[in-house]
Design a protein around this motif. Structure first.
Motif, PDB file in Angstrom:
ATOM      1  N   GLN A  91       0.825  -1.205   0.000  1.00 13.13           N
ATOM      2  CA  GLN A  91       0.000   0.000   0.000  1.00 13.13           C
ATOM      3  C   GLN A  91       0.864   1.262   0.000  1.00 13.13           C
ATOM      4  O   GLN A  91       0.352   2.377   0.087  1.00 13.13           O
ATOM      5  CB  GLN A  91      -0.939  -0.024   1.229  1.00 13.13           C
ATOM      6  CG  GLN A  91      -2.156   0.864   1.062  1.00 13.13           C
ATOM      7  CD  GLN A  91      -3.192   0.651   2.163  1.00 13.13           C
ATOM      8  OE1 GLN A  91      -3.290  -0.425   2.728  1.00 13.13           O
ATOM      9  NE2 GLN A  91      -3.959   1.673   2.444  1.00 13.13           N
TER      10      GLN A  91
ATOM     11  N   LEU B 237      -8.033  -5.553  11.447  1.00  9.49           N
ATOM     12  CA  LEU B 237      -8.121  -4.471  10.451  1.00  9.49           C
ATOM     13  C   LEU B 237      -9.531  -3.929  10.295  1.00  9.49           C
ATOM     14  O   LEU B 237      -9.733  -2.826   9.792  1.00  9.49           O
ATOM     15  CB  LEU B 237      -7.547  -4.939   9.110  1.00  9.49           C
ATOM     16  CG  LEU B 237      -6.022  -5.155   9.142  1.00  9.49           C
ATOM     17  CD1 LEU B 237      -5.530  -5.698   7.811  1.00  9.49           C
ATOM     18  CD2 LEU B 237      -5.272  -3.879   9.492  1.00  9.49           C
ATOM     19  N   LYS B 238     -10.527  -4.698  10.764  1.00 15.14           N
ATOM     20  CA  LYS B 238     -11.895  -4.184  10.801  1.00 15.14           C
ATOM     21  C   LYS B 238     -11.955  -2.983  11.761  1.00 15.14           C
ATOM     22  O   LYS B 238     -12.589  -1.972  11.491  1.00 15.14           O
ATOM     23  CB  LYS B 238     -12.826  -5.306  11.273  1.00 15.14           C
ATOM     24  CG  LYS B 238     -14.229  -4.882  11.611  1.00 15.14           C
ATOM     25  CD  LYS B 238     -15.094  -4.872  10.376  1.00 15.14           C
ATOM     26  CE  LYS B 238     -16.502  -4.500  10.818  1.00 15.14           C
ATOM     27  NZ  LYS B 238     -17.382  -4.070   9.853  1.00 15.14           N
TER      28      LYS B 238
ATOM     29  N   PRO C 264      -8.441   0.248  10.698  1.00 18.74           N
ATOM     30  CA  PRO C 264      -8.380   0.100   9.227  1.00 18.74           C
ATOM     31  C   PRO C 264      -7.157   0.789   8.610  1.00 18.74           C
ATOM     32  O   PRO C 264      -7.278   1.710   7.830  1.00 18.74           O
ATOM     33  CB  PRO C 264      -9.685   0.750   8.767  1.00 18.74           C
ATOM     34  CG  PRO C 264     -10.008   1.745   9.838  1.00 18.74           C
ATOM     35  CD  PRO C 264      -9.385   1.282  11.120  1.00 18.74           C
TER      36      PRO C 264
ATOM     37  N   ILE D  37      -4.937  -0.790   6.688  1.00 16.15           N
ATOM     38  CA  ILE D  37      -4.593  -1.396   5.397  1.00 16.15           C
ATOM     39  C   ILE D  37      -5.873  -1.919   4.736  1.00 16.15           C
ATOM     40  O   ILE D  37      -6.717  -2.524   5.399  1.00 16.15           O
ATOM     41  CB  ILE D  37      -3.594  -2.558   5.596  1.00 16.15           C
ATOM     42  CG1 ILE D  37      -2.270  -2.017   6.149  1.00 16.15           C
ATOM     43  CG2 ILE D  37      -3.335  -3.307   4.287  1.00 16.15           C
ATOM     44  CD1 ILE D  37      -1.406  -3.066   6.777  1.00 16.15           C
ATOM     45  N   ASP D  38      -6.014  -1.688   3.419  1.00 17.25           N
ATOM     46  CA  ASP D  38      -7.173  -2.184   2.680  1.00 17.25           C
ATOM     47  C   ASP D  38      -6.999  -3.662   2.353  1.00 17.25           C
ATOM     48  O   ASP D  38      -5.881  -4.109   2.102  1.00 17.25           O
ATOM     49  CB  ASP D  38      -7.334  -1.424   1.354  1.00 17.25           C
ATOM     50  CG  ASP D  38      -7.503   0.062   1.583  1.00 17.25           C
ATOM     51  OD1 ASP D  38      -7.879   0.430   2.713  1.00 17.25           O
ATOM     52  OD2 ASP D  38      -7.236   0.831   0.643  1.00 17.25           O
ATOM     53  N   ILE D  39      -8.139  -4.361   2.259  1.00 21.14           N
ATOM     54  CA  ILE D  39      -8.082  -5.806   1.997  1.00 21.14           C
ATOM     55  C   ILE D  39      -7.386  -6.117   0.670  1.00 21.14           C
ATOM     56  O   ILE D  39      -6.668  -7.099   0.548  1.00 21.14           O
ATOM     57  CB  ILE D  39      -9.488  -6.462   2.062  1.00 21.14           C
ATOM     58  CG1 ILE D  39      -9.353  -7.984   1.869  1.00 21.14           C
ATOM     59  CG2 ILE D  39     -10.440  -5.858   1.050  1.00 21.14           C
ATOM     60  CD1 ILE D  39     -10.574  -8.792   2.188  1.00 21.14           C
ATOM     61  N   GLN D  40      -7.541  -5.239  -0.335  1.00 23.56           N
ATOM     62  CA  GLN D  40      -6.884  -5.526  -1.629  1.00 23.56           C
ATOM     63  C   GLN D  40      -5.367  -5.608  -1.472  1.00 23.56           C
ATOM     64  O   GLN D  40      -4.691  -6.344  -2.197  1.00 23.56           O
ATOM     65  CB  GLN D  40      -7.263  -4.465  -2.669  1.00 23.56           C
ATOM     66  CG  GLN D  40      -7.021  -3.057  -2.203  1.00 23.56           C
ATOM     67  CD  GLN D  40      -6.917  -2.071  -3.360  1.00 23.56           C
ATOM     68  OE1 GLN D  40      -6.332  -2.341  -4.386  1.00 23.56           O
ATOM     69  NE2 GLN D  40      -7.515  -0.902  -3.166  1.00 23.56           N
TER      70      GLN D  40
ATOM     71  N   LYS E  51     -12.244 -12.243   5.807  1.00 23.12           N
ATOM     72  CA  LYS E  51     -13.591 -11.629   5.889  1.00 23.12           C
ATOM     73  C   LYS E  51     -14.364 -12.183   7.077  1.00 23.12           C
ATOM     74  O   LYS E  51     -15.104 -11.462   7.754  1.00 23.12           O
ATOM     75  CB  LYS E  51     -14.354 -11.877   4.590  1.00 23.12           C
ATOM     76  CG  LYS E  51     -13.838 -10.991   3.465  1.00 23.12           C
ATOM     77  CD  LYS E  51     -14.514 -11.296   2.142  1.00 23.12           C
ATOM     78  CE  LYS E  51     -13.788 -10.588   1.011  1.00 23.12           C
ATOM     79  NZ  LYS E  51     -13.967 -11.278  -0.281  1.00 23.12           N
TER      80      LYS E  51
ATOM     81  N   GLU F 299     -13.334 -10.356  10.040  1.00 18.41           N
ATOM     82  CA  GLU F 299     -13.994  -9.036  10.119  1.00 18.41           C
ATOM     83  C   GLU F 299     -15.384  -9.177  10.742  1.00 18.41           C
ATOM     84  O   GLU F 299     -15.850  -8.306  11.468  1.00 18.41           O
ATOM     85  CB  GLU F 299     -14.146  -8.435   8.709  1.00 18.41           C
ATOM     86  CG  GLU F 299     -12.840  -7.990   8.093  1.00 18.41           C
ATOM     87  CD  GLU F 299     -13.061  -7.371   6.710  1.00 18.41           C
ATOM     88  OE1 GLU F 299     -12.418  -6.359   6.421  1.00 18.41           O
ATOM     89  OE2 GLU F 299     -13.871  -7.916   5.920  1.00 18.41           O
TER      90      GLU F 299
END
Lengths: 356, 183
Positions: B29, B136-137, B140, B142-145, B171, B174
């Motif tokens: 990222q 990460l939920k 946040p 870092i994005d999941i992608q 997921k 999350e």
């Protein structure tokens, strides 16, 4: 994004750098906390898969450094790595390499001592590295990386300087930098050069006298002249190879002098001090020999005091004291035997020494 | 801002790997990252911990005494590191294997029942990525992608077929994270 950025351990960065900078040979013997260097090289198998670089796990540390001596005598870029107890074993051959004017790279990922010590990080091999750990009057350039990127870069720089001066170069790292992972921007692969150097022993060559590599001159007059020549070389290093980084020294009333992982810890101390309105800066020697004595002497005119932060009982502080010639107070703070200093500890120590 | 994270649990639980995935994802990222393991005479079943710093600023000291976020995966780590959470910081735990629960009142506390959920799904190996999902939920950074990109970058090609399964688990993580205490 054309850049090749990888996440690497400090030790892995050294190994990858060895391949990328076109090193001819690595000879090593495993010891924590630097075993990833030989592990990475064995896994990459550069001899078969990349550059033809030789990687050998020798039967001992002593064998490994003597293999470096042999390869260097042939004009090859050869290196070894170890950690403190293993580096002690290599000292005899390092002295021989200086005497025989052989280039080479020695990496010391320092752990706590004395003796077998501990596998945790330390900086207690400063004296051994910068004052000549073997016998005889000698020095070698000592590079002190403080990031994983510098671990990588210093391999290239180390060989450049080793061949420039025909003298071994040491990278003085520590267990923390060796073990941690950070981003590294990798440089393009360089080929192994296979240059025939005019001083190297490369077999019978018709158009020149035979080359003879030795550190033994039995005639004291010859040996003394050899020493004078070596000292002139060390003086040239002092004149031209001093490297350091300064952080917030412009308006500083006090500075910390620290290298390697202690410099990283001290960077946080600087931010803590600045938040408290204290004008504290950092001078980080990148070369420990030659030492940035001249710059420290210049800076000392405008400073009220210096704190040396080292993970040792206080070794580099002697060079700092010599550099500032007792004009201002110089104190040491550090931990020993694998104990790692925290930024808070250093900050509190600084305040108690200078501001109370 | 940089986020100072500590992950602590048993050796063999995937503590160091979890930290690596986080660091790789942060790197993908474009963030500054640092991964600093506790290393020593560690062994499977002993305790292991890793510091991960992810953020936008140059990283100074990688050796930290207190953290914005601490993930606790066994009792020894809870005993050792509950006090290392900065006041107002976050503590995540998996209650499996804990005989006591965190008691501090000045921090945010979250529970990720990842061991239980991964057993129910029949694949305990995805336990650690599930914990990351829960983390990460709430944090946040870092994005999941980029987690996906980080997995592709860090895992050898022979393991790439397992990445979709891991993203499922992420997921799931999350979804299962619960708030125990928020300030």
């Amino acid at each position: 994004m054309g850049e090749d950025i990888q996440l690497m351990k400090g030790n892995e960065a050294i190994a990858e750098a060895a391949i990328r900078f076109g090193v001819d040979a690595y000879f090593g013997y495993p010891i924590t906390p630097q075993s990833e260097i030989i592990e990475y090289l064995a896994y990459e198998d550069p001899y078969n898969k990349r550059t033809g670089m030789v990687v050998i796990q020798a039967e001992s540390e002593i064998a490994a450094i003597n293999m470096v001596y042999g390869a260097a005598a042939c004009g090859k870029k050869a290196m070894t790595s170890s950690s403190s107890p293993g580096i002690s074993l290599k000292q005899e051959a390092i002295s021989y390499m200086v005497g025989a004017e052989l280039p080479g790279l020695i990496v010391n990922v320092v752990r706590g001592g004395p003796g077998l010590g501990t596998i945790q990080p330390s900086q207690a091999d400063y004296f051994q590295s910068v004052k000549g750990g073997g016998h005889g009057d000698y020095n070698m350039i000592v590079l002190a990386p403080s990031t994983v990127q510098e671990q990588y870069d210093h391999v290239g720089l180390g060989f450049e300087l080793a061949f420039k001066y025909r003298n071994p170069v040491m990278i003085l790292s520590d267990g923390a930098i060796g073990q941690m992972m950070e981003k590294v921007t990798l440089t393009p692969q360089l080929p192994r050069e296979n240059k025939i150097l005019d001083w190297a022993t490369t077999g019978k060559t018709p158009d020149r006298e035979r080359n003879y590599i030795t550190s033994l001159y039995l005639d004291p007059e010859v040996q003394e002249n050899h020493n004078i020549k070596l000292q002139a070389k060390f003086q040239r290093m002092k004149d031209t190879e001093v490297r350091y980084e300064e952080i917030m020294t412009d308006d500083a009333e006090y500075i910390i002098v620290a290298y390697g992982i202690s410099a990283r810890i001290s960077q946080t101390v600087i931010t803590m001090a600045r938040k408290n309105g204290i004008k504290l800066g950092l001078l980080r020697p990148i070369t420990l020999f030659p030492f940035p004595s001249k710059r420290l002497f210049e800076l000392s005119d405008s400073l009220k005091g210096i704190l040396c932060v080292e993970m040792s009982a206080g070794q580099m502080i002697e060079d700092v004291e010599l550099a500032v010639r007792c004009k201002i107070p110089v104190y040491h703070y550090g931990r020993m035997g694998g104990g790692v200093t925290s930024s808070t500890e250093v900050f509190e120590k600084f305040v108690s020494l200078f501001l109370k | 801002m940089n986020e100072d994270i500590l992950i602590a649990g048993f050796g063999g639980q995937g503590v160091l790997s979890m930290g690596k995935i986080l660091a790789y994802a942060g790197m993908m990222q474009g963030k500054e990252v640092c991964w600093m393991p506790s290393y020593g005479p560690e062994m499977r079943g002993g305790t292991a911990n890793v510091t991960v710093i992810v953020g936008d600023n140059k990283i100074n000291s990688p050796i930290l005494q207190e953290f914005d976020t601490v993930i606790i995966l066994n009792q020894q780590s809870l005993n050792k590191f509950e006090q290392s959470v900065k006041p107002g910081g976050k503590l995540f735990y998996d209650s499996n294997g804990l005989t006591t629960l965190p008691t501090r009142k000045d921090i945010n506390i979250y529970h990720i029942p990842a061991t239980k959920t991964s057993v129910e799904l029949g694949n305990t190996k995805v336990f650690n990525i599930m914990v990351l999902g829960g983390l990460l939920k709430i944090v946040p950074i870092i994005d999941i992608q980029f987690i996906e990109k980080g997995l592709y970058k860090s895992l050898p090609e022979r393991s790439h077929k397992l990445i979709p399964l891991n993203l499922e688990a992420f997921k799931q993580g999350e979804a299962i994270v619960e708030v125990i205490q928020e300030l």
